[in-house]
Write an enzyme that holds these catalytic residues in place. Structure first.
Site, PDB file in Angstrom:
ATOM      1  N   HIS A 128       0.834  -1.205   0.000  1.00 39.73           N
ATOM      2  CA  HIS A 128       0.000   0.000   0.000  1.00 39.73           C
ATOM      3  C   HIS A 128       0.873   1.262   0.000  1.00 39.73           C
ATOM      4  O   HIS A 128       0.624   2.199  -0.764  1.00 39.73           O
ATOM      5  CB  HIS A 128      -0.928  -0.027   1.221  1.00 39.73           C
ATOM      6  N   GLU A 129       1.909   1.268   0.827  1.00 39.98           N
ATOM      7  CA  GLU A 129       2.781   2.457   0.903  1.00 39.98           C
ATOM      8  C   GLU A 129       3.576   2.641  -0.391  1.00 39.98           C
ATOM      9  O   GLU A 129       3.707   3.759  -0.887  1.00 39.98           O
ATOM     10  CB  GLU A 129       3.722   2.352   2.110  1.00 39.98           C
ATOM     11  N   HIS A 136       1.437   4.285  -3.010  1.00 43.73           N
ATOM     12  CA  HIS A 136       1.316   5.752  -2.918  1.00 43.73           C
ATOM     13  C   HIS A 136       2.468   6.429  -3.674  1.00 43.73           C
ATOM     14  O   HIS A 136       2.266   7.414  -4.374  1.00 43.73           O
ATOM     15  CB  HIS A 136       1.378   6.221  -1.458  1.00 43.73           C
ATOM     16  N   GLU A 169      -6.444   6.936  -1.201  1.00 46.47           N
ATOM     17  CA  GLU A 169      -6.362   5.740  -0.357  1.00 46.47           C
ATOM     18  C   GLU A 169      -6.854   4.517  -1.123  1.00 46.47           C
ATOM     19  O   GLU A 169      -6.239   3.452  -1.095  1.00 46.47           O
ATOM     20  CB  GLU A 169      -7.210   5.926   0.911  1.00 46.47           C
TER      21      GLU A 169
END
Ligand SMILES: [Zn+2]
Length: 251
Positions: free
Chosen positions: A124-125, A128, A183
């Protein structure tokens, strides 16, 4: 109205538009990848200088093992990927800066629990950063706040204030919560990264369910305050899973 006009003007002048990998969404972006990488490297050096790094061999090996798999299958294998573990049990956080500079705080490990949980957070990071979400948010703030100054000088980006926006955008120190759409896009890309790396993206569901349960306290820690986990998020992830699973080759 004035703000909207100047935003449109800056966009028109600089042609500030980039495409998000994996989702092909067009984003408003005034920051070049080179500028972003430079700020990423600077912020990362500061984080590493200011915080004790973990000497735990097995935790470092796990973070590097997972990170290397994402780096190899990512849209930017050319980044100078780097993974560090910060020895700070009180900080429940992890982030990835532009250029592939990843930090995991030991405080998040009791929450991720297993290697699968860590995969979900790191994917997920990393997503981004690959989607350049920080640059996108910086661009919005720049366009709204200082369109005229920006038109005069791009050197502006290195000012203290811009550096602060940049760090907050990527969750260094006190992070700003990402918008819902960013998100959700990071969840989406994260699932694809997991699948491509040979990790089962279904693991995201129990992880976010655990986060939902953990956020019941009065004062959620960093990662949970910027990553609210609720039914809407979990439902969205369920919808995103079938596409991600097409890329899944178990290893
Ligand atoms: Zn996020």
């Amino acid at each position: 109205m004035k703000t909207f006009l100047s935003l449109a003007l800056v966009g028109a002048i600089l042609g500030g538009c980039t495409t998000v990998p994996y989702t092909n969404r067009k984003q408003f972006n005034l920051v070049s990848q080179g500028e972003e990488d430079q700020m990423g490297a600077q912020a990362y050096a500061e984080v590493k200088a200011k915080n004790p790094l973990s000497k735990d061999a097995s935790i470092n090996a796990m973070v590097n093992r997972v990170g290397d798999r994402f780096a190899k299958v990512s849209s930017r294998p050319d980044f100078k990927w780097e993974f560090v573990v910060i020895d700070d049990a009180k900080t429940l956080n992890a982030f990835c800066l532009p250029g592939g500079k990843v930090a995991v705080y030991t405080g998040i490990l009791p929450e991720t629990k297993t290697e699968e949980g860590l995969e979900v957070v790191m994917a997920h990071e990393v997503a981004h950063a690959l989607a350049r979400h920080g640059a996108e948010r910086m661009s919005q703030q720049i366009a709204v706040g200082s369109a005229e100054k920006l038109a005069v000088s791009t050197g502006l980006l290195k000012s203290q204030a811009e550096m602060q926006i940049f760090e907050m955008a990527y969750g260094v120190g006190v992070g700003l919560p990402h918008g819902r759409s960013q998100e959700s896009e990071a969840d989406h890309i994260g699932l694809i990264l997991m699948a491509k790396a040979g990790y089962d993206p279904n693991e995201a569901i129990p992880f976010w369910q655990r986060m939902k349960a953990a956020s019941g306290g009065q004062k959620p820690p960093e990662f949970l305050s910027t990553h609210p986990s609720d039914e809407t998020r979990i439902k969205k992830i369920r919808e995103q899973l079938p596409e991600a699973l097409k890329h899944y080759k178990p290893q």
